[in-house]
Design an enzyme around this catalytic site. Structure first.
Site, PDB file in Angstrom:
ATOM      1  N   ARG A 221       0.847  -1.188   0.000  1.00 53.30           N
ATOM      2  CA  ARG A 221       0.000   0.000   0.000  1.00 53.30           C
ATOM      3  C   ARG A 221       0.887   1.245   0.000  1.00 53.30           C
ATOM      4  O   ARG A 221       1.963   1.264   0.623  1.00 53.30           O
ATOM      5  CB  ARG A 221      -0.889   0.036   1.252  1.00 53.30           C
ATOM      6  CG  ARG A 221      -2.060  -0.936   1.229  1.00 53.30           C
ATOM      7  CD  ARG A 221      -3.125  -0.535   0.211  1.00 53.30           C
ATOM      8  NE  ARG A 221      -4.270  -1.427   0.207  1.00 53.30           N
ATOM      9  CZ  ARG A 221      -4.433  -2.460  -0.624  1.00 53.30           C
ATOM     10  NH1 ARG A 221      -3.506  -2.722  -1.533  1.00 53.30           N
ATOM     11  NH2 ARG A 221      -5.537  -3.195  -0.580  1.00 53.30           N
ATOM     12  N   HIS A 269      -0.841   0.229  -9.828  1.00 52.96           N
ATOM     13  CA  HIS A 269      -1.501  -0.705  -8.889  1.00 52.96           C
ATOM     14  C   HIS A 269      -2.028  -1.930  -9.650  1.00 52.96           C
ATOM     15  O   HIS A 269      -3.235  -2.205  -9.647  1.00 52.96           O
ATOM     16  CB  HIS A 269      -2.629   0.001  -8.129  1.00 52.96           C
ATOM     17  CG  HIS A 269      -3.031  -0.732  -6.876  1.00 52.96           C
ATOM     18  ND1 HIS A 269      -3.480  -0.105  -5.748  1.00 52.96           N
ATOM     19  CD2 HIS A 269      -3.042  -2.061  -6.591  1.00 52.96           C
ATOM     20  CE1 HIS A 269      -3.762  -1.007  -4.815  1.00 52.96           C
ATOM     21  NE2 HIS A 269      -3.501  -2.203  -5.315  1.00 52.96           N
TER      22      HIS A 269
HETATM   23  N1  LIG Z   1      -0.561  -4.183  -5.243  1.00 58.35           N
HETATM   24  C1  LIG Z   1      -1.529  -5.068  -5.381  1.00 58.35           C
HETATM   25  O1  LIG Z   1      -2.041  -5.275  -6.481  1.00 58.35           O
HETATM   26  C2  LIG Z   1      -1.963  -5.866  -4.173  1.00 58.35           C
HETATM   27  C3  LIG Z   1      -2.783  -6.979  -4.376  1.00 58.35           C
HETATM   28  C4  LIG Z   1      -3.158  -7.728  -3.277  1.00 58.35           C
HETATM   29  C5  LIG Z   1      -2.726  -7.392  -1.997  1.00 58.35           C
HETATM   30  N2  LIG Z   1      -1.933  -6.294  -1.843  1.00 58.35           N
HETATM   31  C6  LIG Z   1      -1.452  -5.943  -0.487  1.00 58.35           C
HETATM   32  O2  LIG Z   1      -0.701  -7.025   0.030  1.00 58.35           O
HETATM   33  C7  LIG Z   1      -0.985  -7.129   1.426  1.00 58.35           C
HETATM   34  C8  LIG Z   1      -0.596  -8.504   1.942  1.00 58.35           C
HETATM   35  O3  LIG Z   1      -1.510  -9.475   1.464  1.00 58.35           O
HETATM   36  P1  LIG Z   1      -1.552 -10.960   2.072  1.00 58.35           P
HETATM   37  O4  LIG Z   1      -2.694 -11.645   1.441  1.00 58.35           O
HETATM   38  O5  LIG Z   1      -0.207 -11.587   1.974  1.00 58.35           O
HETATM   39  O6  LIG Z   1      -1.850 -10.623   3.618  1.00 58.35           O
HETATM   40  P2  LIG Z   1      -1.817 -11.603   4.885  1.00 58.35           P
HETATM   41  O7  LIG Z   1      -1.975 -13.013   4.439  1.00 58.35           O
HETATM   42  O8  LIG Z   1      -2.779 -11.042   5.862  1.00 58.35           O
HETATM   43  O9  LIG Z   1      -0.320 -11.471   5.451  1.00 58.35           O
HETATM   44  C9  LIG Z   1       0.118 -10.356   6.140  1.00 58.35           C
HETATM   45  C10 LIG Z   1       1.527 -10.617   6.669  1.00 58.35           C
HETATM   46  O10 LIG Z   1       2.021  -9.403   7.250  1.00 58.35           O
HETATM   47  C11 LIG Z   1       2.467  -9.688   8.572  1.00 58.35           C
HETATM   48  N3  LIG Z   1       2.254  -8.533   9.445  1.00 58.35           N
HETATM   49  C12 LIG Z   1       1.110  -7.873   9.693  1.00 58.35           C
HETATM   50  N4  LIG Z   1       1.305  -6.874  10.575  1.00 58.35           N
HETATM   51  C13 LIG Z   1       2.610  -6.932  10.897  1.00 58.35           C
HETATM   52  C14 LIG Z   1       3.426  -6.182  11.776  1.00 58.35           C
HETATM   53  N5  LIG Z   1       2.944  -5.166  12.507  1.00 58.35           N
HETATM   54  N6  LIG Z   1       4.739  -6.523  11.878  1.00 58.35           N
HETATM   55  C15 LIG Z   1       5.233  -7.556  11.171  1.00 58.35           C
HETATM   56  N7  LIG Z   1       4.522  -8.304  10.317  1.00 58.35           N
HETATM   57  C16 LIG Z   1       3.207  -7.992  10.182  1.00 58.35           C
HETATM   58  C17 LIG Z   1       1.636 -10.864   9.036  1.00 58.35           C
HETATM   59  O11 LIG Z   1       2.295 -11.500  10.118  1.00 58.35           O
HETATM   60  P3  LIG Z   1       1.710 -12.844  10.801  1.00 58.35           P
HETATM   61  O12 LIG Z   1       1.902 -13.926   9.756  1.00 58.35           O
HETATM   62  O13 LIG Z   1       2.565 -13.049  11.987  1.00 58.35           O
HETATM   63  O14 LIG Z   1       0.262 -12.570  11.073  1.00 58.35           O
HETATM   64  C18 LIG Z   1       1.569 -11.697   7.765  1.00 58.35           C
HETATM   65  O15 LIG Z   1       2.716 -12.473   7.632  1.00 58.35           O
HETATM   66  C19 LIG Z   1      -2.479  -6.797   1.500  1.00 58.35           C
HETATM   67  O16 LIG Z   1      -2.856  -6.389   2.805  1.00 58.35           O
HETATM   68  C20 LIG Z   1      -2.608  -5.691   0.485  1.00 58.35           C
HETATM   69  O17 LIG Z   1      -2.435  -4.428   1.110  1.00 58.35           O
HETATM   70  C21 LIG Z   1      -1.540  -5.529  -2.896  1.00 58.35           C
END
Ligand SMILES: NC(=O)c1ccc[n+]([C@@H]2O[C@H](COP(=O)([O-])OP(=O)(O)OC[C@H]3O[C@@H](n4cnc5c(N)ncnc54)[C@H](OP(=O)(O)O)[C@@H]3O)[C@@H](O)[C@H]2O)c1
Length: 306
Positions: A221, A269
């Site tokens: 983001r 994006h």
């Molecule tokens: N650019 C694009 O087109 C696009 C598309 C899709 C998604 N995204 C972005 O990608 C992000 C990640 O997606 P995802 O599906 O992989 O999410 P997810 O499965 O919820 O994984 C989030 C990861 O971040 C870690 N995390 C969260 N808060 C943290 C903190 N304070 N300190 C350290 N680690 C932290 C979590 O740790 P734990 O494992 O310990 O919980 C987890 O490993 C989304 O939230 C979105 O913003 C972007």
């Protein structure tokens, strides 16, 4: 079962047809103000009035992985918030990040400029074993990206909130873990969710902990990155460059310095797009499971913010 579809900037017709086909037992309608109460909803950036009018929703399914914008809405505490997990996004994210890492590692950007100028010139190969790639966030997308990078034999480190074990990846957590990882990364990839804890996490302090000449890839983001801090570190030569897919304001305003910066590569994006058929199939499977009283994955923890 009554399901409302409320997605801004999305052509509703193919979604409605797909959801009706996947859930023939459900009444599926496009939301408009004043709609009768529903049990379920499929949403993307819904207006607040949608939730104000639908306090009895059992679950809302967000057609994206990030829920930062959705959590800014007031939603009844009894409503489950469910994000997409993968649904065709992880492979796209792996492609995008591997492309950006390899383009930088192999200096394909430099070769492109050289050959366009008619020059046949070699660059000294970089040592892969010294080229540590760090991934912030080891969730659905971060794990897939880390594993894809391992496929190219880069040393990969990953940082998450809690401890993790992933084959072939050095995993770290906590503030100390973050600092230890940053000190080693030649490329830093951000795949964290946007929460109160992670907003502005890519700032002068954290980015200055990277080795000189490091490279940043932000695909999570825009509000994770302090834009001026990145520009200052690029202009001073402290960082080599950045690939950015997400921005604080989207579309990126015409006057923003990122558009014209010679060491920034940007995309609108688009690193991991929502795939309609995969998303509908996943949502339908989860709705059927909920209906049977079975647990589902991808339920958002509102306190954590992801
Ligand atoms: N650019 C694009 O087109 C696009 C598309 C899709 C998604 N995204 C972005 O990608 C992000 C990640 O997606 P995802 O599906 O992989 O999410 P997810 O499965 O919820 O994984 C989030 C990861 O971040 C870690 N995390 C969260 N808060 C943290 C903190 N304070 N300190 C350290 N680690 C932290 C979590 O740790 P734990 O494992 O310990 O919980 C987890 O490993 C989304 O939230 C979105 O913003 C972007």
């Amino acid at each position: 079962m009554r399901l409302l579809f409320c997605c801004t900037d999305t052509n509703p017709e193919p979604w409605l047809a797909g959801i009706r086909q996947a859930l023939p037992q459900a009444t599926v309608e496009l939301w408009e103000s004043g709609a009768a109460p529903a049990d379920l909803a499929v949403v993307w950036a819904p207006p607040q009035v949608f939730f104000d009018e639908q306090p009895g929703l059992r679950a809302v399914f967000n057609i994206g992985a990030g829920v930062d914008a959705l959590l800014a809405r007031r939603i009844a505490p009894s409503t489950l918030i469910v994000r997409l997990d993968d649904a065709g996004m992880a492979v796209q994210m792996a492609e995008y990040v591997c492309h950006a890492v390899i383009r930088h590692f192999r200096e394909f950007d430099v070769y492109e400029a050289e050959t366009k100028a008619g020059r046949w010139a070699f660059r000294k190969p970089r040592r892969r074993e010294e080229f540590v790639v760090g991934v912030l966030g080891l969730g659905v997308l971060g794990t897939r990206v880390a594993q894809a990078l391992r496929g190219f034999e880069f040393p990969v480190q990953g940082w998450s909130r809690g401890p993790k074990l992933i084959d072939g990846i050095t995993t770290l957590d906590g503030a100390e873990g973050l600092h230890a990882m940053l000190a080693q990364c030649r490329v830093l990839v951000n795949l964290l969710p946007l929460t109160d804890d992670t907003r502005d996490i890519l700032n002068r302090d954290t980015l200055s902990r990277l080795p000189p000449g490091a490279y940043l890839i932000n695909v999570a983001r825009g509000a994770h990155l302090v834009d001026e801090d990145l520009l200052a570190l690029l202009d001073s030569g402290r960082l080599a460059g950045a690939t950015l897919d997400v921005f604080r304001k989207e579309p990126l305003p015409d006057e923003h310095a990122f558009w014209r910066h010679p060491r920034i590569t940007l995309t609108p994006h688009t690193s991991a797009r929502t795939m309609r058929d995969e998303s509908i199939a996943q949502i339908a499977t989860k709705i059927t499971a909920l209906h049977r009283g079975e647990p589902i994955v991808g339920v958002v923890n509102r306190l954590r913010g992801y």
